[in-house]
Design an enzyme around this catalytic site. Structure first.
Site, short mmCIF file in Angstrom:
data_model
loop_
_atom_site.label_atom_id
_atom_site.label_comp_id
_atom_site.label_asym_id
_atom_site.label_seq_id
_atom_site.Cartn_x
_atom_site.Cartn_y
_atom_site.Cartn_z
N GLU A 198 0.82 -1.25 0.04
CA GLU A 198 -0.10 -0.07 0.17
C GLU A 198 0.87 1.46 0.07
O GLU A 198 1.27 1.64 1.06
CB GLU A 198 -1.09 -0.14 1.35
CG GLU A 198 -2.31 0.79 1.09
CD GLU A 198 -2.05 2.23 1.77
OE1 GLU A 198 -1.91 3.07 1.20
OE2 GLU A 198 -2.45 2.13 2.93
N CYS A 230 -2.39 9.06 2.89
CA CYS A 230 -2.06 8.50 1.40
C CYS A 230 -3.34 8.57 0.56
O CYS A 230 -2.98 8.93 -0.69
CB CYS A 230 -2.15 6.83 1.63
SG CYS A 230 -0.93 6.13 2.42
C1 UN1 Z 1 -3.38 6.04 4.74
O1 UN1 Z 1 -3.18 7.26 4.74
O2 UN1 Z 1 -2.32 5.16 4.86
O3 UN1 Z 1 -9.25 6.68 3.80
C2 UN1 Z 1 -4.47 5.38 5.12
C3 UN1 Z 1 -8.75 7.18 4.86
C4 UN1 Z 1 -8.04 6.41 6.05
C5 UN1 Z 1 -6.83 5.65 5.92
C6 UN1 Z 1 -5.88 6.25 5.13
N1 UN1 Z 1 -9.33 5.55 6.53
O4 UN1 Z 1 -8.07 8.17 4.61
#
Ligand code: UN1
Length: 515
Positions: A267, A301
């Protein structure tokens, strides 16, 4: 910019100790051998030293995790394994505030986001508990009389989890809770920036294991830098390595795991965009964009990094977004304060990456419409608070195509919907995406095979803040892995196809005749 004083580092250290004690950590792993440190981005200073692992100690830990897998856990009935995550979920409810406090101290998340992150953990515990009775295999009609054809799913073995600083507890829990009910044991290497949240989670999970009579070694924690991660990556006994972090990290890890025929679940980076069409509800689009772009100080992310707006509505939308950013400016600072909406960047390197991206954007013809300045420098010289920035770009230049892990929102314009989709997909990453539109056909085109090429495709909500019930992850440079809900559990298991002959004859498949 806020004027309220930042908390003292000493006070934060004390709060962290108290939260850890409440989670059940009897004593901190004080350094005897390799030493690391816990630190807070709120003041940018060190909290206290901590013991780190070494490649040798990682080897020993993987050994115990493998023994526990082979001797007990893989044969423990899945619904019984589910009891471990059920109990863990109860403890998380009880200690939600303690873990959230650690997240705030180590990552600088504002309280509601820190609590939200722990809520994701509670949610995945519930999901994983249900899953423990639903690890379904299919039964297929056999082509042979007197035969049954079916599949069964078995645990893999030791699962290594390498997690990133920005979601230090939620992403680990998606992996771990699902991996555990699937019958694996887990070795966790958290980000070097977030050892305390990891110690808190591990202590709670140990308590849950004790309470339900599960072996303590179903979960082990290793702390340290990239060398420690590397030991996990290279260990042949780690059947699945689930890694969250930058694309560069993924490129180093994936070939190493592949070379030993291990499995990888990646990821990695995102460069998420929202397309805003002429029919969009612009208030909704503006609000959705501001949270997605500036929330968590741009360090998700799934953070919105590109806004691709139809030229007829771009000025109206930009005005609303810039206006909202103007209000945010007053609410940057101490994440403990209720009014704060934007906490610090995690470290100096995030700030220098932001600075150089903004310089590059200007050199490539961009115009900074709002934000970009550093704040609270006098109050805390080692902490990096910034004003989230919006930059109008003439086109999708190099800087826009790369992920800068900081709050920069690039605005691009388009004329035709095809052009919007082309721009949208013309980046190396493929995590999350959104379209704001009231036109059903446009929404469907964005969701279709020739629409967004991301793993997450939303309509009329921003790119961040996904629920745990769906599979989370993305395509291209994002790495292709899927975690959390839906059928992501299959990545944590191996499939066996079984043919059972109960007929007494031996008909061969495909009508083959032999002896
Ligand atoms: C991440 O930034 O690695 O969808 C995860 C989202 C959160 C998870 C992000 N539930 O922004």
């Amino acid at each position: 910019m806020q004027t309220a004083a930042l908390p003292e580092t000493e006070v934060l250290a004390q709060r962290a100790r108290t939260a850890l004690e409440r989670c059940g950590l009897a004593r901190l792993p004080e350094p005897v051998g390799a030493a690391g440190t816990a630190r807070t981005p709120i003041t940018g200073q060190n909290l206290f030293p901590l013991e780190h692992d070494t490649p040798e100690s990682v080897g020993r830990v993987v050994g115990t995790a493998q023994d526990t897998f082979a001797s007990t856990w893989r044969d423990t009935p899945a619904p019984e394994r589910g009891q471990l995550v059920r109990r863990f979920g109860e403890l998380l409810r009880e200690h939600k505030a303690d873990l959230a406090e650690l997240v705030t101290i180590e990552v600088g998340k504002i309280r509601s986001e820190a609590l939200g992150e722990v809520q994701e953990m509670i949610d995945i515990c519930e999901f994983a508990l249900g899953l423990s009775r639903q690890l379904y295999g299919r039964t297929m009609p056999s082509e042979r009389p007197g035969h049954r054809l079916m599949e069964t799913w078995h645990p893999l073995g030791v699962v290594g989890v390498i997690s990133a600083f920005n979601f230090p507890v939620a992403v680990w829990s998606w992996n771990t809770c699902v991996a555990l009910v699937c019958g694996n044991t887990v070795v966790w290497k958290p980000s070097e920036l977030t050892p305390l949240t990891a110690l808190g989670c591990h202590a709670l999970l140990q308590r849950a294991a004790e309470d339900v009579g599960a072996p303590a070694d179903v979960h082990r924690l290793v702390l340290g830098d990239a060398q420690v991660g590397q030991a996990l990556v290279e260990d042949e006994r780690v059947e699945l390595l689930s890694a969250t972090g930058s694309t560069a990290m993924g490129r180093t890890v994936a070939p190493k795991v592949a070379a030993r025929m291990g499995r990888c679940l990646l990821e990695l980076g995102g460069n998420n965009a929202a397309v805003v069409t002429p029919s969009a509800d612009l208030d909704l689009a503006a609000r959705g964009s501001v949270f997605a772009a500036a929330g968590t100080a741009g360090q998700r992310c799934t953070t919105l990094r590109r806004l691709i707006v139809h030229e007829d509505v771009v000025d109206q939308l930009v005005e609303r977004v810039v206006d909202a950013y103007g209000q945010l400016r007053e609410r940057i600072g101490d994440p403990y304060q209720e009014e704060t909406l934007v906490g610090p960047l995690v470290a100096e390197r995030a700030h220098s990456a932001m600075r150089s991206a903004l310089e590059q954007a200007e050199a490539e013809g961009g115009r900074i419409l709002v934000g970009g300045a550093r704040c609270l420098e006098k109050e805390a010289a080692d902490a990096y608070y910034v004003e989230p920035a919006v930059v109008r770009m003439p086109e999708q230049t190099d800087v826009v195509r790369q992920e800068t892990f900081a709050p920069i929102l690039y605005v691009l314009t388009y004329r035709t919907f095809d052009e919007a989709v082309r721009l949208h997909n013309d980046v190396p990453q493929g995590l999350s995406s959104a379209v704001f539109t009231q036109d059903q056909a446009e929404a469907e085109r964005f969701l279709a095979a020739s629409g967004s090429d991301c793993g997450i495709v939303n309509v009329n909500i921003g790119t961040s803040g996904a629920e745990i019930g769906g599979a989370f992850g993305g395509e291209k440079d994002t790495g292709g892995g899927r975690e959390s809900g839906s059928d992501a559990w299959r990545s944590y298991m191996r499939r066996a196809t079984n043919t059972v002959n109960y007929g007494g004859e031996l008909p061969l498949a495909q009508g083959v005749r032999f002896l």
